[in-house]
Scaffold this motif. Structure first.
Motif, mmCIF file in Angstrom:
data_model
loop_
_atom_site.group_PDB
_atom_site.id
_atom_site.type_symbol
_atom_site.label_atom_id
_atom_site.label_comp_id
_atom_site.label_asym_id
_atom_site.label_seq_id
_atom_site.Cartn_x
_atom_site.Cartn_y
_atom_site.Cartn_z
ATOM 1 N N SER A 137 -11.544 -18.240 -10.907
ATOM 2 C CA SER A 137 -11.592 -18.654 -9.507
ATOM 3 C C SER A 137 -13.001 -18.968 -9.029
ATOM 4 C CB SER A 137 -10.987 -17.566 -8.618
ATOM 5 O OG SER A 137 -11.645 -16.345 -8.818
ATOM 6 N N ILE A 138 -13.998 -18.850 -9.906
ATOM 7 C CA ILE A 138 -15.371 -19.215 -9.554
ATOM 8 C C ILE A 138 -15.815 -20.300 -10.518
ATOM 9 C CG2 ILE A 138 -17.748 -18.425 -9.270
ATOM 10 C CD1 ILE A 138 -16.732 -15.630 -8.810
ATOM 11 N N GLY A 139 -16.396 -21.364 -9.981
ATOM 12 C CA GLY A 139 -16.845 -22.454 -10.832
ATOM 13 C C GLY A 139 -17.950 -23.241 -10.169
ATOM 14 N N ALA A 140 -18.303 -24.376 -10.791
ATOM 15 C CA ALA A 140 -19.414 -25.189 -10.304
ATOM 16 C C ALA A 140 -18.901 -26.550 -9.840
ATOM 17 C CB ALA A 140 -20.450 -25.373 -11.403
ATOM 18 N N LEU A 141 -19.476 -27.032 -8.755
ATOM 19 C CA LEU A 141 -19.213 -28.372 -8.247
ATOM 20 C C LEU A 141 -20.477 -29.210 -8.381
ATOM 21 C CD1 LEU A 141 -17.356 -27.546 -4.900
ATOM 22 C CD2 LEU A 141 -16.331 -28.016 -7.115
ATOM 23 N N TYR A 142 -20.296 -30.530 -8.583
ATOM 24 C CA TYR A 142 -21.396 -31.489 -8.606
ATOM 25 C C TYR A 142 -22.312 -31.253 -9.819
ATOM 26 C CZ TYR A 142 -19.583 -31.294 -3.857
ATOM 27 O OH TYR A 142 -18.746 -31.228 -2.783
ATOM 28 N N ARG A 143 -23.437 -31.945 -9.841
ATOM 29 C CA ARG A 143 -24.315 -31.910 -11.016
ATOM 30 C C ARG A 143 -25.771 -31.852 -10.601
ATOM 31 N NH1 ARG A 143 -22.684 -36.691 -14.999
ATOM 32 N NH2 ARG A 143 -23.977 -35.429 -16.397
ATOM 33 N N ILE A 201 -22.290 -23.322 -6.873
ATOM 34 C CA ILE A 201 -21.328 -22.341 -7.366
ATOM 35 C C ILE A 201 -20.427 -21.942 -6.201
ATOM 36 C CG2 ILE A 201 -21.006 -20.067 -8.411
ATOM 37 C CD1 ILE A 201 -22.329 -22.060 -10.283
ATOM 38 N N THR A 202 -19.128 -21.950 -6.423
ATOM 39 C CA THR A 202 -18.203 -21.655 -5.330
ATOM 40 C C THR A 202 -16.878 -21.148 -5.884
ATOM 41 O OG1 THR A 202 -17.056 -22.594 -3.403
ATOM 42 C CG2 THR A 202 -17.338 -24.029 -5.303
ATOM 43 N N SER A 203 -16.116 -20.503 -5.037
ATOM 44 C CA SER A 203 -14.728 -20.197 -5.381
ATOM 45 C C SER A 203 -13.909 -21.437 -5.065
ATOM 46 C CB SER A 203 -14.219 -18.997 -4.582
ATOM 47 O OG SER A 203 -14.353 -19.236 -3.196
ATOM 48 N N TYR A 204 -12.935 -21.733 -5.878
ATOM 49 C CA TYR A 204 -12.158 -22.941 -5.680
ATOM 50 C C TYR A 204 -11.452 -22.907 -4.334
ATOM 51 C CZ TYR A 204 -13.203 -23.768 -10.550
ATOM 52 O OH TYR A 204 -13.878 -23.964 -11.729
ATOM 53 N N LEU A 205 -11.546 -24.018 -3.602
ATOM 54 C CA LEU A 205 -10.988 -24.154 -2.247
ATOM 55 C C LEU A 205 -11.591 -23.133 -1.288
ATOM 56 C CD1 LEU A 205 -7.213 -24.748 -3.116
ATOM 57 C CD2 LEU A 205 -9.033 -26.437 -2.821
ATOM 58 N N SER A 260 -9.520 -10.881 -7.504
ATOM 59 C CA SER A 260 -9.692 -10.076 -8.707
ATOM 60 C C SER A 260 -10.125 -8.678 -8.317
ATOM 61 C CB SER A 260 -10.742 -10.690 -9.635
ATOM 62 O OG SER A 260 -11.076 -9.799 -10.686
ATOM 63 N N GLU A 261 -9.566 -7.687 -8.997
ATOM 64 C CA GLU A 261 -9.940 -6.305 -8.741
ATOM 65 C C GLU A 261 -11.309 -5.966 -9.320
ATOM 66 O OE1 GLU A 261 -7.978 -6.714 -12.624
ATOM 67 O OE2 GLU A 261 -7.512 -7.393 -10.600
ATOM 68 N N LEU A 262 -11.934 -6.930 -10.008
ATOM 69 C CA LEU A 262 -13.246 -6.711 -10.624
ATOM 70 C C LEU A 262 -14.332 -7.580 -9.991
ATOM 71 C CD1 LEU A 262 -12.056 -6.717 -14.355
ATOM 72 C CD2 LEU A 262 -12.668 -4.709 -13.005
ATOM 73 N N SER A 263 -14.051 -8.184 -8.843
ATOM 74 C CA SER A 263 -14.961 -9.183 -8.281
ATOM 75 C C SER A 263 -16.331 -8.609 -7.949
ATOM 76 C CB SER A 263 -14.348 -9.816 -7.028
ATOM 77 O OG SER A 263 -14.203 -8.858 -5.989
ATOM 78 N N GLY A 264 -16.431 -7.323 -7.617
ATOM 79 C CA GLY A 264 -17.709 -6.739 -7.244
ATOM 80 C C GLY A 264 -18.736 -6.736 -8.356
ATOM 81 N N ASN A 265 -18.296 -6.900 -9.608
ATOM 82 C CA ASN A 265 -19.257 -6.892 -10.720
ATOM 83 C C ASN A 265 -20.171 -8.107 -10.707
ATOM 84 O OD1 ASN A 265 -18.476 -4.487 -12.508
ATOM 85 N ND2 ASN A 265 -16.505 -5.467 -12.151
ATOM 86 N N VAL A 266 -19.758 -9.200 -10.063
ATOM 87 C CA VAL A 266 -20.630 -10.379 -10.038
ATOM 88 C C VAL A 266 -21.886 -10.096 -9.210
ATOM 89 C CG1 VAL A 266 -18.689 -11.963 -10.364
ATOM 90 C CG2 VAL A 266 -19.480 -11.461 -8.037
ATOM 91 N N VAL A 267 -21.813 -9.131 -8.304
ATOM 92 C CA VAL A 267 -22.991 -8.749 -7.523
ATOM 93 C C VAL A 267 -24.040 -8.126 -8.436
ATOM 94 C CG1 VAL A 267 -23.831 -7.239 -5.683
ATOM 95 C CG2 VAL A 267 -21.666 -8.479 -5.401
ATOM 96 N N ASP A 268 -23.606 -7.247 -9.337
ATOM 97 C CA ASP A 268 -24.544 -6.651 -10.292
ATOM 98 C C ASP A 268 -25.104 -7.691 -11.249
ATOM 99 O OD1 ASP A 268 -23.992 -4.247 -9.145
ATOM 100 O OD2 ASP A 268 -22.685 -3.525 -10.732
ATOM 101 N N LEU A 269 -24.279 -8.670 -11.619
ATOM 102 C CA LEU A 269 -24.706 -9.676 -12.591
ATOM 103 C C LEU A 269 -25.672 -10.684 -12.001
ATOM 104 C CD1 LEU A 269 -21.284 -10.408 -14.350
ATOM 105 C CD2 LEU A 269 -23.269 -9.308 -15.373
ATOM 106 N N CYS A 270 -25.543 -10.971 -10.714
ATOM 107 C CA CYS A 270 -26.381 -11.999 -10.090
ATOM 108 C C CYS A 270 -27.849 -11.586 -10.154
ATOM 109 C CB CYS A 270 -25.952 -12.220 -8.644
ATOM 110 S SG CYS A 270 -26.848 -13.570 -7.838
ATOM 111 N N ARG A 306 -23.770 -16.728 -14.531
ATOM 112 C CA ARG A 306 -23.245 -15.430 -14.976
ATOM 113 C C ARG A 306 -21.913 -15.120 -14.280
ATOM 114 N NH1 ARG A 306 -28.072 -10.887 -15.064
ATOM 115 N NH2 ARG A 306 -29.254 -11.665 -16.855
ATOM 116 N N CYS A 307 -21.836 -15.387 -12.978
ATOM 117 C CA CYS A 307 -20.614 -15.064 -12.234
ATOM 118 C C CYS A 307 -19.434 -15.884 -12.736
ATOM 119 C CB CYS A 307 -20.833 -15.294 -10.739
ATOM 120 S SG CYS A 307 -21.394 -16.951 -10.306
ATOM 121 N N VAL A 308 -19.695 -17.145 -13.101
ATOM 122 C CA VAL A 308 -18.629 -18.006 -13.601
ATOM 123 C C VAL A 308 -18.107 -17.478 -14.927
ATOM 124 C CG1 VAL A 308 -18.039 -20.350 -14.340
ATOM 125 C CG2 VAL A 308 -19.623 -19.998 -12.430
#
Length: 670
Positions: free
Chosen positions: A165-171, A177-181, A187-197, A152-154
């Motif tokens: 800036s959020i994606g998946a590594l490996y298989r 799930i991680t932020s790149y690097l 993002s000014e909307l990053s806090g919404n991923v907390v509600d989505l998780c 959902r966060c991705v």
């Protein structure tokens, strides 16, 4: 429209609906982790399994299966129950037993669904996997061992926020799930991923270990960090606001809120004004309410008094101040504290006429002097939706910024408003839903407002059932203030020229106070910021969650907020301050209670009494000068520090330092 049968109940659903939506239409609850109605379908978690015929004799993922005529759907067969128990068992294989220390505890989808759909016991006794924690910035705390790979966060980051800036590594089991690097999510909307998780993998870092949900008093409110009027829920314990979450309102904010809305609240109790102060011999000294009122009376404000409203005040506060100023024989009222002086003879000419929800219907858009990501992030998501889903074309005049969608920048010279390139006029000529959005930067350029209004006719912005001319404001109090008459023809310069003996500053911290040296500066506010430092008298008032109030957003929608907490110390609700001061000054303001105040305000401006409805300003286009020149400035220098509460917030200070100014913050090893 397909007709389907769900557990014996026949329902008709819109074309394109999924089986999951058909089940919900029939009143059946379908468990899910990866599915979200505002995101694309992933089909990752397989929790939403149902039995469908005609079809293969096996459970099928209802979120990814289109509803079709004559389908028979069953949600409660032994096959479905067994399949859901199996899925839940697999999800819990690697999920740690963190519930007692997890901030998601008590409002966790995984907890709820494991109780409702799990086996009730575990057969797994192997070692659980562990995932190293990731760094996603000052807003989002990560415990990625809890992650169930719902993505959902991705999807939110890519589709809604527009920051990939959020994606998946490996298989497989090794997926992370991680932020790149592992950098902060910018993002000014990053806090919404907390509600989505749906689990405790992503939680709010400023709220970590603060409270459990059942300890909190929940109060509906309206956000004041911008003029969108985001519907929020204020969670408080005692006198302290611990959390702000968005409420669903499809007409305004859908179910999102930007990071400043969520996390400025730690500034509410910092730098608070909790007792009156009076300046004596050049220094502010603590005083009683009586001493402060007598100091104002000694200045003899009769006939020479003004009020300047700040960005965060409610309509009731402004009406109470207006009543006092009027009773003292003056009409000097202004709400555009930074010096703007655009024409307000027609409020429809400074309104978001398309409405926020219909902005996503536009097919050609011209932005004039606005950075929507900072001025109105949740209007920017609507424009992004128009671009992403409908292929809308966006042109822009003003300082170039990243708006998260493809934009053709024409330059920053205001003269371009009156001389648009041929490619722009041709695109608008073919548009069914043309839209122009004028921002705060352009409203401050002489002639720009008139040039933009001239586009109404030349670009065909107003059609049957459609008005494409819009102005975006940045202050929660702006439209309400204009409706109450807080606007001089020449802006705040008219107030300065009148040289009032007493000037009330209603939480106005952005004023150039050097221009009021000859006036007694009375600051009625809640934080020790710029206004308090410049004031001759400080009257401590309530902050926005500490009083009920009415707010009008940038589209003219009237919304009412309830009180969530109480002000500290000797601070009082603003209207009570003006009511008590009226007695000392020997005048009458016409009300003795909050209900009487509201009744008087609604009698004066009836539109302010109709909650949830957009005020009808009556569309009219004033004739204004239309020859702007010079560069259009950016009205916001720092998104995270735009007002006194945000500047008092440690979280907002860190967001500004890290996300805007590049400072790095070392994380301690765990």
């Amino acid at each position: 429209m397909p007709k389907v049968t769900v557990d014996g109940i026949e329902v008709e659903v819109p074309a394109g609906a999924t089986v999951l939506q058909a089940c919900e239409a029939a009143g059946k609850e379908i468990p899910r982790f990866c599915y979200h109605e505002r995101l694309s379908i992933a089909g990752n978690c397989r929790m939403c399994l149902v039995e469908v015929s005609p079809g293969p004799p096996k459970p099928q993922a209802s979120c990814a299966l289109p509803a079709a005529d004559n389908q028979v759907i069953r949600t409660d067969t032994p096959m479905v129950r067994h399949a859901r128990e199996g899925v839940m068992e697999f999800l819990l294989i690697n999920h740690p037993l963190d519930c007692p220390i997890c901030d998601q505890g008590g409002e966790c989808d995984l907890q709820d669904q494991s109780v409702a759909y799990g086996k009730g016991h575990s057969r797994y006794d192997e070692n659980k996997r562990a995932v190293t924690e990731k760094y996603m910035g000052p807003i989002v705390k990560t415990v990625m061992t809890r992650c169930i790979h719902c993505t959902r966060c991705v999807r939110f980051s890519e589709e809604v926020a527009g920051v990939e800036s959020i994606g998946a590594l490996y298989r497989g089991e090794n997926m992370q799930i991680t932020s790149y690097l592992e950098q902060a999510v910018n993002s000014e909307l990053s806090g919404n991923v907390v509600d989505l998780c749906p689990v405790g993998a992503l939680t709010a870092k400023p709220y970590a270990f603060e409270a459990r949900p059942w300890e909190l008093t929940k109060t509906p409110g309206v956000d004041v960090m911008d003029a969108v009027g985001t519907n929020i829920r204020i969670d408080a314990r005692g006198r302290q606001v611990l959390r702000v979450l968005p409420r669903i309102n499809d007409d305004v904010n859908e179910e999102w809120a930007h990071d400043k809305t969520r996390h400025h609240i730690d500034g509410l109790m910092n730098r608070r004004l909790d007792q009156p102060w009076v300046r004596k011999d050049g220094k502010l000294v603590a005083a009683s309410w009586g001493e402060a009122f007598e100091a104002i009376k000694a200045t003899n404000p009769d006939g020479s008094v003004a009020a300047i409203a700040g960005d965060l005040v409610d309509c009731e506060t402004m009406f109470a101040a207006k009543a006092l100023v009027k009773a003292l024989g003056s009409d000097l009222l202004e709400g555009r504290q930074t010096g703007l002086s655009y024409d307000v003879s027609s409020l429809s000419a400074v309104n978001f006429n398309t409405t926020i929800s219909r902005a996503e219907e536009a097919d050609v858009i011209l932005l004039i002097g606005t950075n929507l990501r900072w001025e109105a992030p949740l209007i920017n998501t609507r424009i992004r939706k128009a671009v992403w889903r409908k292929g809308a074309k966006v042109f822009a005049i003003g300082p170039q910024v990243d708006l998260t969608y493809k934009t053709e920048w024409l330059g920053d010279d205001a003269a371009l408003i009156a001389k648009l390139p041929k490619a722009v006029t041709e695109a608008f000529a073919k548009a069914d839903r043309p839209m122009v959005i004028m921002g705060g930067g352009a409203l401050g350029v002489p002639g720009a407002h008139g040039a933009a209004l001239a586009l109404v006719e030349t670009l065909g912005l107003v059609k049957d059932g459609w008005n494409g001319f819009n102005a975006v404001h940045m202050a929660a109090s702006r439209m309400g203030g204009l409706m109450l008459g807080y606007a001089q023809q020449g802006g705040i310069a008219d107030v300065v020229a009148a040289a009032p003996r007493v000037t009330f500053f209603l939480g106005a911290d952005e004023v150039d106070f050097t221009k009021f040296d000859k006036s007694l500066k009375v600051f009625v506010g809640h934080h020790g910021d710029k206004g308090a430092h410049a004031a001759d008298i400080i009257l401590p008032a309530a902050a926005w969650p500490e009083k009920p109030g009415t707010f009008v957003n940038t589209e003219g929608r009237v919304q009412m907020a309830e009180r969530a907490t109480f002000p500290p110390g000797d601070a009082r609700e603003d209207w009570t301050i003006f009511r008590a001061l009226a007695d000392v000054l020997g005048v009458s303001v016409g009300f003795d209670s909050y209900d009487q105040l509201r009744a008087a305000m609604v009698a004066a401006v009836p539109a302010l009494g109709v909650e949830g409805v957009i005020a009808d300003y009556g569309w009219s286009v004033p004739s204004l000068a239309a020859k702007p020149t010079g560069p259009i400035p950016s009205p916001i220098k720092d998104f995270y520090l735009t007002n006194a509460i945000a500047r008092a917030s440690e979280t907002m200070q860190r967001c500004s330092a890290e996300l805007l100014h590049g400072e790095s913050f070392a994380e301690a090893a765990e």
